[in-house]
Write a protein that holds these residues in place. Structure first.
Motif, PDB file in Angstrom:
ATOM      1  N   GLY A 307     -11.201  13.926   0.411  1.00 37.10           N
ATOM      2  CA  GLY A 307     -11.556  13.796  -0.997  1.00 37.10           C
ATOM      3  C   GLY A 307     -12.977  14.275  -1.254  1.00 37.10           C
ATOM      4  O   GLY A 307     -13.244  14.978  -2.230  1.00 37.10           O
ATOM      5  N   ILE A 308     -13.879  13.907  -0.341  1.00 35.81           N
ATOM      6  CA  ILE A 308     -15.274  14.333  -0.495  1.00 35.81           C
ATOM      7  C   ILE A 308     -15.352  15.856  -0.472  1.00 35.81           C
ATOM      8  O   ILE A 308     -16.004  16.478  -1.317  1.00 35.81           O
ATOM      9  N   LEU A 309     -14.641  16.463   0.505  1.00 34.50           N
ATOM     10  CA  LEU A 309     -14.683  17.922   0.626  1.00 34.50           C
ATOM     11  C   LEU A 309     -14.119  18.612  -0.609  1.00 34.50           C
ATOM     12  O   LEU A 309     -14.643  19.628  -1.069  1.00 34.50           O
TER      13      LEU A 309
ATOM     14  N   ASP B  37      -4.869   6.259   5.817  1.00 39.21           N
ATOM     15  CA  ASP B  37      -4.599   6.129   4.397  1.00 39.21           C
ATOM     16  C   ASP B  37      -4.213   4.694   4.103  1.00 39.21           C
ATOM     17  O   ASP B  37      -3.459   4.089   4.857  1.00 39.21           O
ATOM     18  N   ALA B  38      -4.721   4.140   3.021  1.00 38.06           N
ATOM     19  CA  ALA B  38      -4.308   2.790   2.638  1.00 38.06           C
ATOM     20  C   ALA B  38      -4.327   2.698   1.122  1.00 38.06           C
ATOM     21  O   ALA B  38      -5.163   3.309   0.457  1.00 38.06           O
ATOM     22  N   LEU B  39      -3.386   1.940   0.600  1.00 35.47           N
ATOM     23  CA  LEU B  39      -3.163   1.918  -0.835  1.00 35.47           C
ATOM     24  C   LEU B  39      -2.888   0.500  -1.291  1.00 35.47           C
ATOM     25  O   LEU B  39      -2.128  -0.243  -0.658  1.00 35.47           O
ATOM     26  N   ARG B  40      -3.545   0.105  -2.389  1.00 36.45           N
ATOM     27  CA  ARG B  40      -3.216  -1.151  -3.060  1.00 36.45           C
ATOM     28  C   ARG B  40      -2.620  -0.800  -4.417  1.00 36.45           C
ATOM     29  O   ARG B  40      -3.291  -0.146  -5.226  1.00 36.45           O
ATOM     30  N   LEU B  41      -1.376  -1.217  -4.614  1.00 40.72           N
ATOM     31  CA  LEU B  41      -0.725  -0.996  -5.904  1.00 40.72           C
ATOM     32  C   LEU B  41      -0.662  -2.325  -6.650  1.00 40.72           C
ATOM     33  O   LEU B  41      -0.234  -3.336  -6.087  1.00 40.72           O
ATOM     34  N   MET B  42      -1.113  -2.332  -7.898  1.00 43.13           N
ATOM     35  CA  MET B  42      -1.122  -3.571  -8.699  1.00 43.13           C
ATOM     36  C   MET B  42      -0.223  -3.383  -9.905  1.00 43.13           C
ATOM     37  O   MET B  42      -0.384  -2.407 -10.661  1.00 43.13           O
ATOM     38  N   LEU B  43       0.725  -4.301 -10.071  1.00 48.37           N
ATOM     39  CA  LEU B  43       1.674  -4.207 -11.183  1.00 48.37           C
ATOM     40  C   LEU B  43       1.487  -5.396 -12.117  1.00 48.37           C
ATOM     41  O   LEU B  43       1.226  -6.515 -11.669  1.00 48.37           O
ATOM     42  N   LYS B  44       1.641  -5.120 -13.400  1.00 46.27           N
ATOM     43  CA  LYS B  44       1.712  -6.214 -14.370  1.00 46.27           C
ATOM     44  C   LYS B  44       3.130  -6.190 -14.923  1.00 46.27           C
ATOM     45  O   LYS B  44       3.531  -5.252 -15.623  1.00 46.27           O
ATOM     46  N   VAL B  45       3.908  -7.214 -14.537  1.00 49.77           N
ATOM     47  CA  VAL B  45       5.327  -7.239 -14.870  1.00 49.77           C
ATOM     48  C   VAL B  45       5.563  -8.300 -15.942  1.00 49.77           C
ATOM     49  O   VAL B  45       5.019  -9.405 -15.871  1.00 49.77           O
ATOM     50  N   GLU B  46       6.381  -7.955 -16.943  1.00 48.56           N
ATOM     51  CA  GLU B  46       6.744  -8.932 -17.973  1.00 48.56           C
ATOM     52  C   GLU B  46       7.886  -9.787 -17.427  1.00 48.56           C
ATOM     53  O   GLU B  46       8.983  -9.259 -17.166  1.00 48.56           O
ATOM     54  N   PRO B  47       7.652 -11.091 -17.253  1.00 47.66           N
ATOM     55  CA  PRO B  47       8.643 -11.909 -16.552  1.00 47.66           C
ATOM     56  C   PRO B  47      10.004 -11.955 -17.260  1.00 47.66           C
ATOM     57  O   PRO B  47      11.036 -11.985 -16.600  1.00 47.66           O
ATOM     58  N   GLU B  48      10.016 -11.940 -18.592  1.00 50.29           N
ATOM     59  CA  GLU B  48      11.293 -12.076 -19.322  1.00 50.29           C
ATOM     60  C   GLU B  48      12.198 -10.875 -19.093  1.00 50.29           C
ATOM     61  O   GLU B  48      13.412 -11.003 -19.001  1.00 50.29           O
ATOM     62  N   THR B  49      11.581  -9.680 -19.044  1.00 48.52           N
ATOM     63  CA  THR B  49      12.393  -8.459 -19.001  1.00 48.52           C
ATOM     64  C   THR B  49      12.322  -7.735 -17.667  1.00 48.52           C
ATOM     65  O   THR B  49      13.092  -6.797 -17.440  1.00 48.52           O
ATOM     66  N   VAL B  51      10.109  -5.745 -16.928  1.00 48.72           N
ATOM     67  CA  VAL B  51       9.578  -4.412 -17.199  1.00 48.72           C
ATOM     68  C   VAL B  51       8.125  -4.331 -16.699  1.00 48.72           C
ATOM     69  O   VAL B  51       7.341  -5.266 -16.880  1.00 48.72           O
ATOM     70  N   ILE B  52       7.803  -3.199 -16.067  1.00 47.64           N
ATOM     71  CA  ILE B  52       6.432  -2.982 -15.585  1.00 47.64           C
ATOM     72  C   ILE B  52       5.587  -2.517 -16.777  1.00 47.64           C
ATOM     73  O   ILE B  52       5.782  -1.411 -17.287  1.00 47.64           O
ATOM     74  N   LEU B  53       4.693  -3.392 -17.235  1.00 45.53           N
ATOM     75  CA  LEU B  53       3.886  -3.078 -18.414  1.00 45.53           C
ATOM     76  C   LEU B  53       2.701  -2.194 -18.051  1.00 45.53           C
ATOM     77  O   LEU B  53       2.306  -1.316 -18.793  1.00 45.53           O
ATOM     78  N   ASP B  54       2.141  -2.448 -16.876  1.00 44.49           N
ATOM     79  CA  ASP B  54       0.982  -1.659 -16.468  1.00 44.49           C
ATOM     80  C   ASP B  54       0.963  -1.550 -14.945  1.00 44.49           C
ATOM     81  O   ASP B  54       1.505  -2.424 -14.247  1.00 44.49           O
ATOM     82  N   ALA B  55       0.352  -0.482 -14.454  1.00 44.96           N
ATOM     83  CA  ALA B  55       0.245  -0.288 -13.006  1.00 44.96           C
ATOM     84  C   ALA B  55      -1.084   0.382 -12.700  1.00 44.96           C
ATOM     85  O   ALA B  55      -1.467   1.335 -13.383  1.00 44.96           O
ATOM     86  N   HIS B  56      -1.786  -0.164 -11.728  1.00 41.75           N
ATOM     87  CA  HIS B  56      -3.054   0.432 -11.289  1.00 41.75           C
ATOM     88  C   HIS B  56      -3.039   0.605  -9.776  1.00 41.75           C
ATOM     89  O   HIS B  56      -2.256  -0.036  -9.076  1.00 41.75           O
ATOM     90  N   PHE B  57      -3.946   1.447  -9.287  1.00 45.14           N
ATOM     91  CA  PHE B  57      -4.024   1.606  -7.833  1.00 45.14           C
ATOM     92  C   PHE B  57      -5.471   1.688  -7.382  1.00 45.14           C
ATOM     93  O   PHE B  57      -6.372   2.034  -8.143  1.00 45.14           O
ATOM     94  N   GLN B  58      -5.666   1.355  -6.095  1.00 45.09           N
ATOM     95  CA  GLN B  58      -6.908   1.665  -5.383  1.00 45.09           C
ATOM     96  C   GLN B  58      -6.494   2.275  -4.059  1.00 45.09           C
ATOM     97  O   GLN B  58      -5.649   1.716  -3.358  1.00 45.09           O
ATOM     98  N   THR B  59      -7.066   3.415  -3.724  1.00 38.00           N
ATOM     99  CA  THR B  59      -6.622   4.120  -2.528  1.00 38.00           C
ATOM    100  C   THR B  59      -7.804   4.554  -1.672  1.00 38.00           C
ATOM    101  O   THR B  59      -8.777   5.096  -2.188  1.00 38.00           O
ATOM    102  N   PHE B  60      -7.672   4.281  -0.377  1.00 35.13           N
ATOM    103  CA  PHE B  60      -8.573   4.856   0.625  1.00 35.13           C
ATOM    104  C   PHE B  60      -7.759   5.954   1.267  1.00 35.13           C
ATOM    105  O   PHE B  60      -6.796   5.670   1.975  1.00 35.13           O
ATOM    106  N   GLY B  61      -8.069   7.193   0.975  1.00 41.96           N
ATOM    107  CA  GLY B  61      -7.258   8.243   1.567  1.00 41.96           C
ATOM    108  C   GLY B  61      -7.602   9.599   1.033  1.00 41.96           C
ATOM    109  O   GLY B  61      -8.511   9.759   0.217  1.00 41.96           O
ATOM    110  N   CYS B  62      -6.822  10.576   1.498  1.00 43.71           N
ATOM    111  CA  CYS B  62      -7.129  11.965   1.214  1.00 43.71           C
ATOM    112  C   CYS B  62      -6.718  12.336  -0.201  1.00 43.71           C
ATOM    113  O   CYS B  62      -6.182  11.521  -0.945  1.00 43.71           O
TER     114      CYS B  62
END
Lengths: 402, 298
Positions: A307-309, B37-49, B51-62
């Motif tokens: 990513g840096i590169l 490579d490592a990834l954190r996926l965060m979901l905001k799910v509406e319990p009634e339906t 349905v995934i209302l929102d999704a965010h990520f944080q990634t250590f990787g290429c």
């Protein structure tokens, strides 16, 4: 904006004076050096001159100790295989675990073929343990092969001293000096080094030309057999244009040796300090007090090198990385792992390698460009929060690993 | 450097939905230690339906790991959990207009993060069933663990067999030495395998020399041919290809290669593989040819 090239340990631009020296050997002086006629003899003379230019840079005693090959890898393979072939009663190779793949991959294959390979370990700064080395020198060792300087960190090995120790036990010594030649002074005639590999494209000569230095009297078996070229030690018609180019590049390197070790070193130090002072959680890898004048390898923690590169490339800056993802392998750099650099930092190592062509203005631009790139990627990293690294990052993010 | 598609570059340079998601109720943390490579996926799910209302990520990787994460968050938003679970790693790669073979694991990591996050939301424990090894075959992105598993499971002995079962080695052939090494390793780990097993493990060998007791009727024969084609179709469909029977003329079986299979540089290998299966199944020598080779009616 003009792109900035800081990847000179990967390869270098061919010096315009080198190109000028080479050009007549494609058209005017195209002859085969082995021919009797005038077309050939001109080339023969040029090869002789190039050989003496290489000899001068290496400080070799005789010009016949210079064997032209196709590349550093060929020189490495020739040296090690020759030592094993010429001494069938010796079955062991000693090397280090931070060598270039040209040595390590060959040694892995030799192990499969039944030879014994000892790879010396390095400490956190990439230095070998001389006591361990001494303890391994015995009469079944065919050859010791240790790099003069490491391509990733620039760390210099004490090869002159290592060669003395090997010679005292009657063991051949080879050094892969691909990164060192042209950057630091070398005077082979006053050492016990038996063989040395160099590669033209690391010192502003073209790709496809290398040299194996072979000390007079050292037992030798060729890798390529055929014609009488290179006194039968490396058959195949001489790559005359490239040999002439390499000769010229060696002469230029001699002239610029002082500049390399003062001005290039100053710019490298400025670059490294400029980056380390602005960014937290990063450090220079290798033995910073004993390394090539042009190389700086910095580990940026909690982010990944590719990513840096890519972001550096976007602003016209070329470097390289020890991350797994840039190499096509799954593992981060074996050099970083050998030094015990943690995975979260090893994947984020960036190597900046300068040449005599880099300018102060370029270095200033790089110093300004790097911090925002690192900040941008850290914002994406699960190991990082807006207040800096997560407290105890390994615990804050402990993914299920495949 | 890799040849990334414009879409990969775009998602890397301008990642969507990056950074923490404060009110996430499903979080998946996955990674591959070798590859870093490592990834954190965060979901905001509406319990009634669901349905995934929102999704965010944080990634250590290429670059492609970040792009795959970004793509994944875009793909799952608005979907129900069950819909989201149908997303395959190939879908993620397709969304990005493809990934280099060495980088396909980035899309696999994306899919695993999705499974892990949904399991986390549902209060289940997600465990990874897939181990990734060094990439051996770059043409078809087959890794060492997969090749080893298939060799062990099927008692394979040759590079050709490995190619037939996994496709590894079927392209440029540069990895044949690597495959031979895995074969040798499996053999040395399981002494005896390969020497004693072929007659038992490989029913094709004892059966093939025996001609079928009764000649197949044309209807029986076509049914068998169709069955063979059905058995290979899922494999081809995985690579966006397909195959259909065009005609049978004596010992020549003509097939339509469709989708990615048509014009693929591997066409000959694909047909060769199908032909091998046909010969084993029918117990007679037949030739499988593309429909373009069918003789034109006079």
């Amino acid at each position: 904006m003009k792109p900035i090239y800081l990847d000179n340990n990967a390869t270098t631009r061919v010096d315009p004076a080198v190109v000028d020296a080479m050009l007549p050997f494609f058209t005017e002086h195209f002859g085969n050096a082995s021919s009797i006629h005038a077309f050939g003899s001109e080339v023969g003379k040029a090869l002789k001159k190039a050989r003496s230019q290489v000899q001068a840079l290496l400080g070799a005693e005789h010009d016949s100790e210079i064997i032209f090959t196709s590349c550093g890898t060929e020189s490495d393979s020739t040296a090690i295989l020759s030592a094993l072939k010429a001494q069938p009663d010796r079955n062991t190779v000693i090397t280090t675990n931070v060598e270039h793949p040209a040595i390590l991959t060959l040694c892995d294959w030799l192990e499969k073929e039944g030879y014994i390979v000892h790879k010396l370990k390095v400490d956190k700064k990439g230095r070998i343990d001389m006591d361990e080395y001494k303890s391994l020198l015995h009469d079944r060792v065919a050859i010791v092969s240790a790099m003069w300087a490491n391509n990733e960190t620039g760390t210099i090995f004490p090869v002159v001293e290592m060669a003395e120790l090997a010679a005292a036990k009657g063991i051949m010594f080879h050094t892969d000096a691909v990164q060192a030649v042209g950057k630091i002074p070398i005077d082979l005639k006053n050492t016990k080094i038996d063989m040395l590999s160099l590669s033209g494209h690391k010192l502003h000569a073209p790709k496809g030309i290398g040299v194996l230095y072979l000390r007079r009297g050292c037992r030798f078996r060729p890798l390529l057999r055929g014609g009488h070229q290179e006194r039968g030690r490396r058959a195949g018609t001489e790559n005359s244009a490239s040999i002439v180019g390499l000769g010229m590049a060696c002469e230029l390197a001699m002239q610029k040796m002082e500049f390399e070790n003062t001005e290039v070193r100053r710019l490298r130090d400025k670059l490294e300090k400029g980056i380390l002072n602005q960014i937290t959680h990063c450090f220079a890898t290798g033995d910073v007090s004993n390394r090539l004048p042009n190389t700086s390898n910095i580990a940026f923690e909690y982010i990944e090198g590719e990513g840096i590169l890519m972001l550096l490339n976007k602003v016209g800056i070329a470097g390289s990385s020890g991350s797994a993802c840039t190499s096509g392998s799954l593992e981060p750099s074996h050099v970083m792992r050998a030094m015990g650099i943690p995975y979260t930092a090893a994947h984020g190592t960036i190597r900046f390698s300068l040449s005599v062509y880099n300018t102060e203005e370029e270095i200033d631009r790089v110093i300004a460009a790097v911090p925002p790139i690192v900040a941008q990627l850290r914002k994406l990293s699960p190991y990082w929060t807006d207040k800096g690294p997560a407290t105890n990052p390994e615990a804050a993010f402990a993914p299920t690993y495949a | 450097m890799w040849e990334y598609s414009d879409k990969v570059r775009e998602h890397f340079f301008q990642p969507r939905n990056s950074g923490p998601l404060e009110d996430a109720n499903g979080i998946g943390d996955v990674g591959s230690i070798q590859c870093g490579d490592a990834l954190r996926l965060m979901l905001k799910v509406e319990p009634e339906t669901d349905v995934i209302l929102d999704a965010h990520f944080q990634t250590f990787g290429c670059g492609s790991a970040i792009a795959s994460s970004s793509a994944l968050t875009e793909m799952v938003k608005g979907k129900t959990l069950d819909e989201a679970l149908t997303i395959s790693n190939q879908d993620i790669a397709d969304f990005l207009d493809g990934l280099p073979p060495e980088k396909m694991h980035c899309s696999v990591m994306g899919r695993e993060a999705l499974q892990a996050a949904i399991a986390n939301y549902r209060g289940e424990v997600w465990s990874d069933d897939h181990e990734e090894g060094a990439l051996i075959c770059k043409c078809f992105a087959i890794d060492a663990v997969m090749i080893e598993d298939v060799i062990k499971a099927n008692g394979l002995n040759t590079v050709e067999e490995v190619t037939f079962y996994t496709k590894a080695g079927g392209g440029c052939a540069a990895c044949h030495e690597g495959i031979e090494e895995i074969l040798a390793k499996v053999k040395s780990d399981n002494p005896g395998m390969g020497e004693t097993s072929p007659p038992a493990a490989c029913p094709a060998t004892p059966e093939a020399p025996k001609p079928p007791t009764k000649k197949l009727s044309i209807v029986e024969k076509i049914a068998k041919i169709q069955a063979v084609l059905e058995s290979v179709r899922p494999m081809l469909q995985r690579d966006h290809g397909d195959v259909e029977l065009a005609d049978v003329q004596g010992k020549k079986i003509y097939v339509h290669l469709k989708g990615a299979c048509s014009g693929c540089m591997m066409e000959a290998a694909t047909l060769g593989g199908i032909q091998q299966k046909m010969i084993e199944t029918l117990g007679e020598l037949v030739q499988v040819l593309p429909s373009s080779h069918m003789p034109v009616e006079a």
